[in-house]
Design an enzyme around this catalytic site. Structure first.
Site, PDB file in Angstrom:
ATOM      1  N   GLY A  35      36.957  31.173  31.279  1.00 45.13           N
ATOM      2  CA  GLY A  35      35.416  31.728  31.514  1.00 45.13           C
ATOM      3  C   GLY A  35      34.736  30.948  32.408  1.00 45.13           C
ATOM      4  O   GLY A  35      34.905  29.700  32.766  1.00 45.13           O
ATOM      5  N   GLU A  37      32.134  29.105  33.457  1.00 45.27           N
ATOM      6  CA  GLU A  37      31.728  27.652  33.362  1.00 45.27           C
ATOM      7  C   GLU A  37      32.710  26.667  33.097  1.00 45.27           C
ATOM      8  O   GLU A  37      32.654  25.488  33.612  1.00 45.27           O
ATOM      9  CB  GLU A  37      30.322  27.299  32.662  1.00 45.27           C
ATOM     10  CG  GLU A  37      29.045  28.179  33.008  1.00 45.27           C
ATOM     11  CD  GLU A  37      28.883  29.356  32.513  1.00 45.27           C
ATOM     12  OE1 GLU A  37      27.794  30.109  32.593  1.00 45.27           O
ATOM     13  OE2 GLU A  37      30.102  30.042  31.812  1.00 45.27           O
ATOM     14  N   ASN A  39      35.901  27.256  33.580  1.00 44.76           N
ATOM     15  CA  ASN A  39      36.887  27.280  34.873  1.00 44.76           C
ATOM     16  C   ASN A  39      36.200  26.098  35.834  1.00 44.76           C
ATOM     17  O   ASN A  39      36.868  25.313  36.710  1.00 44.76           O
ATOM     18  CB  ASN A  39      36.857  28.704  35.520  1.00 44.76           C
ATOM     19  CG  ASN A  39      37.420  29.807  34.770  1.00 44.76           C
ATOM     20  OD1 ASN A  39      37.835  29.218  33.757  1.00 44.76           O
ATOM     21  ND2 ASN A  39      37.030  30.979  35.042  1.00 44.76           N
ATOM     22  N   ASP A 106      35.881  41.928  24.487  1.00 42.05           N
ATOM     23  CA  ASP A 106      35.666  42.211  23.028  1.00 42.05           C
ATOM     24  C   ASP A 106      35.078  40.775  22.748  1.00 42.05           C
ATOM     25  O   ASP A 106      35.715  39.837  22.231  1.00 42.05           O
ATOM     26  CB  ASP A 106      37.064  42.340  22.516  1.00 42.05           C
ATOM     27  CG  ASP A 106      37.057  42.254  20.955  1.00 42.05           C
ATOM     28  OD1 ASP A 106      35.757  42.257  20.591  1.00 42.05           O
ATOM     29  OD2 ASP A 106      37.944  42.219  20.216  1.00 42.05           O
ATOM     30  N   ASN A 168      26.311  35.672  39.240  1.00 37.19           N
ATOM     31  CA  ASN A 168      27.435  36.309  38.528  1.00 37.19           C
ATOM     32  C   ASN A 168      26.982  37.660  37.435  1.00 37.19           C
ATOM     33  O   ASN A 168      27.064  37.670  36.448  1.00 37.19           O
ATOM     34  CB  ASN A 168      28.008  35.424  37.580  1.00 37.19           C
ATOM     35  CG  ASN A 168      29.510  34.837  37.984  1.00 37.19           C
ATOM     36  OD1 ASN A 168      29.822  35.449  38.797  1.00 37.19           O
ATOM     37  ND2 ASN A 168      29.980  33.862  37.499  1.00 37.19           N
ATOM     38  N   ARG A 170      27.179  40.795  35.710  1.00 40.88           N
ATOM     39  CA  ARG A 170      28.179  41.715  35.031  1.00 40.88           C
ATOM     40  C   ARG A 170      27.537  42.855  34.179  1.00 40.88           C
ATOM     41  O   ARG A 170      26.847  42.764  33.269  1.00 40.88           O
ATOM     42  CB  ARG A 170      28.771  40.669  33.949  1.00 40.88           C
ATOM     43  CG  ARG A 170      29.501  39.733  34.269  1.00 40.88           C
ATOM     44  CD  ARG A 170      30.886  39.923  35.073  1.00 40.88           C
ATOM     45  NE  ARG A 170      31.665  38.744  35.437  1.00 40.88           N
ATOM     46  CZ  ARG A 170      31.602  38.267  36.775  1.00 40.88           C
ATOM     47  NH1 ARG A 170      30.500  38.850  37.510  1.00 40.88           N
ATOM     48  NH2 ARG A 170      32.410  37.164  37.060  1.00 40.88           N
ATOM     49  N   GLU A 245      35.824  40.156  52.044  1.00 42.74           N
ATOM     50  CA  GLU A 245      36.160  41.425  52.574  1.00 42.74           C
ATOM     51  C   GLU A 245      37.527  42.192  51.934  1.00 42.74           C
ATOM     52  O   GLU A 245      38.688  41.533  52.042  1.00 42.74           O
ATOM     53  CB  GLU A 245      36.549  41.282  53.968  1.00 42.74           C
ATOM     54  CG  GLU A 245      35.166  40.581  54.742  1.00 42.74           C
ATOM     55  CD  GLU A 245      35.635  40.205  56.334  1.00 42.74           C
ATOM     56  OE1 GLU A 245      35.931  40.961  57.021  1.00 42.74           O
ATOM     57  OE2 GLU A 245      35.575  39.001  56.353  1.00 42.74           O
ATOM     58  N   ASP A 282      34.409  30.971  40.527  1.00 43.83           N
ATOM     59  CA  ASP A 282      34.253  29.900  39.929  1.00 43.83           C
ATOM     60  C   ASP A 282      34.744  28.746  40.377  1.00 43.83           C
ATOM     61  O   ASP A 282      34.334  27.507  40.428  1.00 43.83           O
ATOM     62  CB  ASP A 282      34.613  29.816  38.222  1.00 43.83           C
ATOM     63  CG  ASP A 282      34.296  31.065  37.625  1.00 43.83           C
ATOM     64  OD1 ASP A 282      32.873  31.443  37.787  1.00 43.83           O
ATOM     65  OD2 ASP A 282      35.065  31.931  36.779  1.00 43.83           O
TER      66      ASP A 282
END
Length: 342
Positions: A35, A37, A39, A106, A168, A170, A245, A282
């Site tokens: 996840g 943070e 990471n 989930d 980030n 999402r 890229e 991250d």
């Protein structure tokens, strides 16, 4: 004493199809945890910092497995609250060539999404800390998590802690309108802002010219314009973006750009063959934090370290960037040969 850094967010159970199988082919999944943070915390622990991860996890074997996974890589878990009903899950199908990777979440009603402010002693958490990192994912998972994030930020600034954010965005968690309402308010606490072109547009409303990563067109003048606007509006010390890229799901160009209010600096560019791109951003954030803290704000070194670290992460399975400072230094000093080390 090593520098104390704090990150806060959600760690999830990751279930990945084997190799390059599609979900519809899979008969089993590979299991890791990860996840945003979390990471970042693992990267910083690898670099020798006293990295603390703040979250809430259920008091059951799956929650304990997530805690153990963090401890395995040197992350301090003293501030993890226990309780709630479930660990969030995400499913990953790894793409190849022109077929993109896919993620299915989930994570509704996970323990951290339902956490209360009283679950955490922020005075203890931020005492003696030098840096706090969060991402736009955490306030997106629930209204309670958004409130919790702001309370953490208020406490961090009370103790004079430097704050970084990875915007980030999402789209599976919230709309651009929701993101702008919440994140614009949180920017008042931020010193270092990290985000790609989509994040800047969807979260803060800044679009970098005619940039189109799918065609490989990076309009740097557009980035420079919005960096100036973002710094003027929010007072950031540094504004930073990764420049991806996307030639295909397997091959990307990778570099980054930083602005300190006076100078724009673009890093070296790497052409990378991707093994696992999840956690790439991250690992960049973790590398940038390490670079700034370890070099007394040499932002050019920090950017080169961040890009090198994240280029290496793309070659590693799982969410975590399991590289050392020496390995990153070797790459950024010019050895990208990949020759066997004997």
């Amino acid at each position: 004493m090593s520098k104390k850094v704090v990150t806060m967010g959600e760690i999830m159970l990751r279930l990945s199809t084997k190799g390059y199988e599609r979900f519809t082919q899979a008969e089993s999944f590979d299991v890791v945890y990860g996840g945003g943070e979390a990471n970042v915390a693992v990267s910083l622990a690898n670099y020798g910092f006293d990295a603390h991860f703040v979250t809430k996890l259920p008091e059951n074997p799956i929650g304990q497995s997530a805690v153990n996974h963090l401890r395995r890589f040197g992350v301090n878990t003293d501030y993890i609250a226990r309780g709630g009903d479930r660990v969030g899950i995400y499913y990953l199908e790894t793409g190849a060539s022109m077929r993109p990777s896919k993620v299915v979440y989930d994570r509704a009603d996970s323990a951290i999404a339902e956490a209360d402010i009283e679950d955490f002693d922020f005075d203890e958490i931020f005492k003696d800390a030098e840096w706090f990192h969060f991402s736009g994912i955490t306030p997106a998972i629930s209204k309670k998590a958004a409130v919790l994030t702001e309370k953490a930020l208020i406490a961090a600034k009370k103790y004079g802690v430097t704050v970084s954010v990875d915007l980030n965005y999402r789209k599976k968690l919230w709309t651009p309108e929701e993101a702008k309402e919440v994140m614009t308010n949180l920017m008042q606490y931020v010193d270092v802002c990290i985000g790609n072109e989509e994040d800047a547009e969807k979260v803060l409303g800044f679009k970098p010219g005619e940039t189109d990563v799918t065609s490989g067109n990076l309009e740097l003048d557009g980035y420079k314009t919005i960096f100036k606007q973002m710094k003027e509006k929010f007072g950031f010390k540094y504004v930073v973006t990764t420049l991806r890229e996307s030639y295909s799901a397997s091959d990307n160009g990778w570099s980054a750009l930083i602005y300190d209010g006076n100078e724009f600096y673009r890093s070296k560019k790497y052409d990378i063959r991707i093994v696992d791109r999840v956690g790439g951003g991250d690992s960049f954030a973790g590398g940038l934090i390490y670079g700034l803290l370890s070099s007394n704000d040499d932002f050019k070194y920090a950017l080169e370290f961040a890009v090198g670290a994240s280029a290496l992460k793309h070659t590693i399975k799982g969410d975590f960037n399991l590289v050392t400072v020496d390995e990153v230094e070797t790459l950024i000093n010019g050895d990208a040969s990949g020759r066997v080390q004997r």
